[in-house]
Design an enzyme around this catalytic site. Structure first.
Site, PDB file in Angstrom:
ATOM      1  N   CYS A   1      -0.083  -7.090  -3.945  1.00 18.13           N
ATOM      2  CA  CYS A   1      -0.422  -7.202  -2.408  1.00 18.13           C
ATOM      3  C   CYS A   1      -1.919  -6.607  -2.142  1.00 18.13           C
ATOM      4  O   CYS A   1      -2.686  -7.295  -1.469  1.00 18.13           O
ATOM      5  CB  CYS A   1       0.637  -6.374  -1.442  1.00 18.13           C
ATOM      6  SG  CYS A   1       1.141  -4.554  -2.280  1.00 18.13           S
TER       7      CYS A   1
ATOM      8  N   HIS B   1      -0.653  -0.916   3.747  1.00 15.54           N
ATOM      9  CA  HIS B   1      -1.622  -0.396   3.166  1.00 15.54           C
ATOM     10  C   HIS B   1      -2.837  -0.353   4.289  1.00 15.54           C
ATOM     11  O   HIS B   1      -3.100  -1.484   4.908  1.00 15.54           O
ATOM     12  CB  HIS B   1      -2.092  -1.255   1.769  1.00 15.54           C
ATOM     13  CG  HIS B   1      -0.947  -1.245   0.837  1.00 15.54           C
ATOM     14  ND1 HIS B   1      -0.363  -0.147   0.329  1.00 15.54           N
ATOM     15  CD2 HIS B   1      -0.643  -2.309   0.019  1.00 15.54           C
ATOM     16  CE1 HIS B   1       0.431  -0.490  -0.674  1.00 15.54           C
ATOM     17  NE2 HIS B   1       0.418  -1.940  -0.570  1.00 15.54           N
TER      18      HIS B   1
HETATM   19  P1  NAD Z   1      12.761  -5.094  -5.395  1.00 17.80           P
HETATM   20  O1  NAD Z   1      13.129  -3.977  -6.188  1.00 17.80           O
HETATM   21  O2  NAD Z   1      12.690  -5.224  -3.777  1.00 17.80           O
HETATM   22  O3  NAD Z   1      13.553  -6.438  -6.000  1.00 17.80           O
HETATM   23  C1  NAD Z   1      13.739  -6.627  -7.380  1.00 17.80           C
HETATM   24  C2  NAD Z   1      15.033  -7.520  -7.385  1.00 17.80           C
HETATM   25  O4  NAD Z   1      15.118  -7.910  -8.747  1.00 17.80           O
HETATM   26  C3  NAD Z   1      16.366  -6.872  -6.899  1.00 17.80           C
HETATM   27  O5  NAD Z   1      17.090  -7.370  -5.876  1.00 17.80           O
HETATM   28  C4  NAD Z   1      17.154  -6.725  -8.264  1.00 17.80           C
HETATM   29  O6  NAD Z   1      18.526  -7.220  -7.990  1.00 17.80           O
HETATM   30  C5  NAD Z   1      16.756  -7.912  -9.069  1.00 17.80           C
HETATM   31  N1  NAD Z   1      16.713  -7.939 -10.451  1.00 17.80           N
HETATM   32  C6  NAD Z   1      16.917  -9.066 -11.283  1.00 17.80           C
HETATM   33  N2  NAD Z   1      16.699  -8.665 -12.683  1.00 17.80           N
HETATM   34  C7  NAD Z   1      16.939  -7.231 -12.657  1.00 17.80           C
HETATM   35  C8  NAD Z   1      16.976  -6.371 -13.627  1.00 17.80           C
HETATM   36  N3  NAD Z   1      16.952  -6.958 -14.791  1.00 17.80           N
HETATM   37  N4  NAD Z   1      16.989  -5.159 -13.273  1.00 17.80           N
HETATM   38  C9  NAD Z   1      16.942  -4.774 -12.082  1.00 17.80           C
HETATM   39  N5  NAD Z   1      16.869  -5.502 -10.941  1.00 17.80           N
HETATM   40  C10 NAD Z   1      16.752  -6.791 -11.270  1.00 17.80           C
HETATM   41  O7  NAD Z   1      11.344  -5.559  -6.045  1.00 17.80           O
HETATM   42  P2  NAD Z   1      10.134  -6.064  -5.103  1.00 17.80           P
HETATM   43  O8  NAD Z   1       9.377  -5.090  -4.441  1.00 17.80           O
HETATM   44  O9  NAD Z   1      10.599  -7.254  -4.586  1.00 17.80           O
HETATM   45  O10 NAD Z   1       9.071  -6.235  -6.310  1.00 17.80           O
HETATM   46  C11 NAD Z   1       9.066  -7.262  -7.356  1.00 17.80           C
HETATM   47  C12 NAD Z   1       7.724  -7.746  -8.086  1.00 17.80           C
HETATM   48  O11 NAD Z   1       6.692  -7.944  -6.740  1.00 17.80           O
HETATM   49  C13 NAD Z   1       7.249  -6.453  -8.732  1.00 17.80           C
HETATM   50  O12 NAD Z   1       6.289  -7.146  -9.828  1.00 17.80           O
HETATM   51  C14 NAD Z   1       6.323  -5.939  -7.771  1.00 17.80           C
HETATM   52  O13 NAD Z   1       5.153  -5.047  -8.291  1.00 17.80           O
HETATM   53  C15 NAD Z   1       5.648  -7.048  -6.961  1.00 17.80           C
HETATM   54  N6  NAD Z   1       5.168  -6.916  -5.548  1.00 17.80           N
HETATM   55  C16 NAD Z   1       5.901  -6.176  -4.586  1.00 17.80           C
HETATM   56  C17 NAD Z   1       5.260  -5.888  -3.572  1.00 17.80           C
HETATM   57  C18 NAD Z   1       6.084  -5.013  -2.670  1.00 17.80           C
HETATM   58  O14 NAD Z   1       5.365  -4.194  -1.611  1.00 17.80           O
HETATM   59  N7  NAD Z   1       7.397  -4.862  -2.443  1.00 17.80           N
HETATM   60  C19 NAD Z   1       4.206  -6.355  -3.060  1.00 17.80           C
HETATM   61  C20 NAD Z   1       3.526  -7.275  -4.060  1.00 17.80           C
HETATM   62  C21 NAD Z   1       3.914  -7.560  -5.234  1.00 17.80           C
END
Ligand code: NAD
Length: 335
Positions: A141, A221
């Site tokens: 992000c 942010h």
């Molecule tokens: P999150 O924890 O909200 O969601 C992750 C999902 O993956 C969960 O629903 C979980 O059920 C699932 N999952 C699938 N396989 C899994 C496993 N083996 N173990 C555990 N959970 C598993 O995460 P997020 O915030 O959506 O982040 C996902 C990616 O996006 C990351 O790389 C993160 O750095 C990136 N990201 C996040 C944001 C943010 O602010 N949340 C912003 C930009 C990028």
């Protein structure tokens, strides 16, 4: 024309938003999403009509909780043209072998390292680099937010050097486990932070250094940017360039904080109160002793969503022209 079949591995904060955005496009569709636990998000996926997949060892747990399972992650990858991997940061790399075996293209998120995909993506900066590739990574992000303003400034005026302070939200609003609740945390404490090198994965020649702190807030942010430009330019020139960027929004009219930006997103009727654009305070754009300064706010949960849609179009070569893909994504999402 047949629609591109997209699967979402990890239906969490980012995954559920990408799924909804894919469903708004005419050239792609969701064929399944994966969850590891039968929680409210899993139930929502079922109610939206998505096929739910889960790792083989979790199938019986899901079924005991009344969730019908369409198959395991290998099955999901085999049924898709593209998997958007939105599993928690650092876990996505363990799925690469699954995608390779299925012969499925994959898109990872900013929580993974650049080397995993070998191509880090931001639609306005390097769309064509991703054309036809098997693997790309949509940058985080914060990096997305930085690329969206640095690329047009660099194209128009040349960025000599950029120095950025990132004030980061500590956790997402639904994240009950993380802090700080009452502190400001220099993070990382060793400088500069990783965000500058991450921008360089997209814009390799950029001279950028960053520092970052975590604040007890979950909304957005906030970045303070200080940029030396090659060419002489003034505040109006910079405003003109930002006005031409479809994913940069000026905020003012009494908006003095991230809280009011989130209120604006809700007033705009945005799903989940999402703000997909960088929010730049136009009043903050200043030239001081020949250097550019401004503030921008970044909605961490949603700014990468349109970039994921463009990344799907780039790797499947549904559209070779970045501007056309960006325009299509924006129109379908309502940006
Ligand atoms: P999150 O924890 O909200 O969601 C992750 C999902 O993956 C969960 O629903 C979980 O059920 C699932 N999952 C699938 N396989 C899994 C496993 N083996 N173990 C555990 N959970 C598993 O995460 P997020 O915030 O959506 O982040 C996902 C990616 O996006 C990351 O790389 C993160 O750095 C990136 N990201 C996040 C944001 C943010 O602010 N949340 C912003 C930009 C990028």
């Amino acid at each position: 024309m047949a629609k591109i079949k997209v699967a979402i591995n990890g239906y969490g904060t980012i995954g559920k938003r990408v799924a909804d955005a894919v469903m708004l496009q005419k050239d792609m569709e969701i064929i399944g999403v994966s969850k590891t636990r039968p929680n409210f998000e899993t139930q929502m996926a079922v109610e939206k009509g998505f096929d739910v997949y889960t790792p083989a060892e979790k199938i019986s747990g899901m079924e005991k909780a009344g969730i019908e399972v369409a198959g395991n992650i290998e099955d999901m990858a085999a049924n898709a043209d593209v998997v958007v991997d939105c599993t928690p940061g650092g876990l996505g790399k363990s799925n690469k072998a699954i995608y390779e075996k299925a012969g499925t293209k994959a898109i990872w998120q900013g929580g993974e390292d650049h080397d995993l995909a070998g191509c880090s993506f931001n639609a306005a900066s390097n769309y064509t680099e991703a054309l036809g590739r098997d693997f790309v990574r949509v940058v985080s992000c914060n990096t997305t937010g930085l690329c969206r303003v640095l690329t047009p400034l660099d194209k128009e005026f040349g960025v000599k050097k950029a120095r950025v302070t990132l004030m980061r939200r500590a956790a997402d609003p639904n994240d009950v486990k993380k802090g700080p609740i009452n502190a400001i945390v220099p993070n990382p404490i060793r400088l500069p932070s990783h965000h500058g090198p991450d921008v360089k994965t997209v814009i390799p020649h950029m001279d950028i250094a960053t520092t970052a702190v975590k604040l007890p807030t979950t909304l957005m942010h906030l970045h303070t940017l200080n940029i030396e430009l090659e060419k002489d330019s003034n505040v109006e020139d910079v405003k003109d360039i930002f006005e031409q960027q479809s994913r940069v929004r000026f905020v003012g009219q009494g908006i003095t904080s991230t809280a009011e930006i989130m209120e604006l997103a809700k007033d705009l009727g945005r799903p989940r109160g999402d703000m997909w654009e960088n929010c730049v305070w136009d009043e903050s754009i200043t030239m001081y002793e020949g250097e550019l300064y401004f503030f921008q706010a970044i909605h961490q949960e949603s700014d990468v969503i349109p970039e994921n849609i463009d990344a799907i179009r780039a790797i499947t070569e549904l559209e070779n022209d970045p501007l056309k893909s960006i325009a299509m994504t924006n129109k379908n999402m309502g940006i």
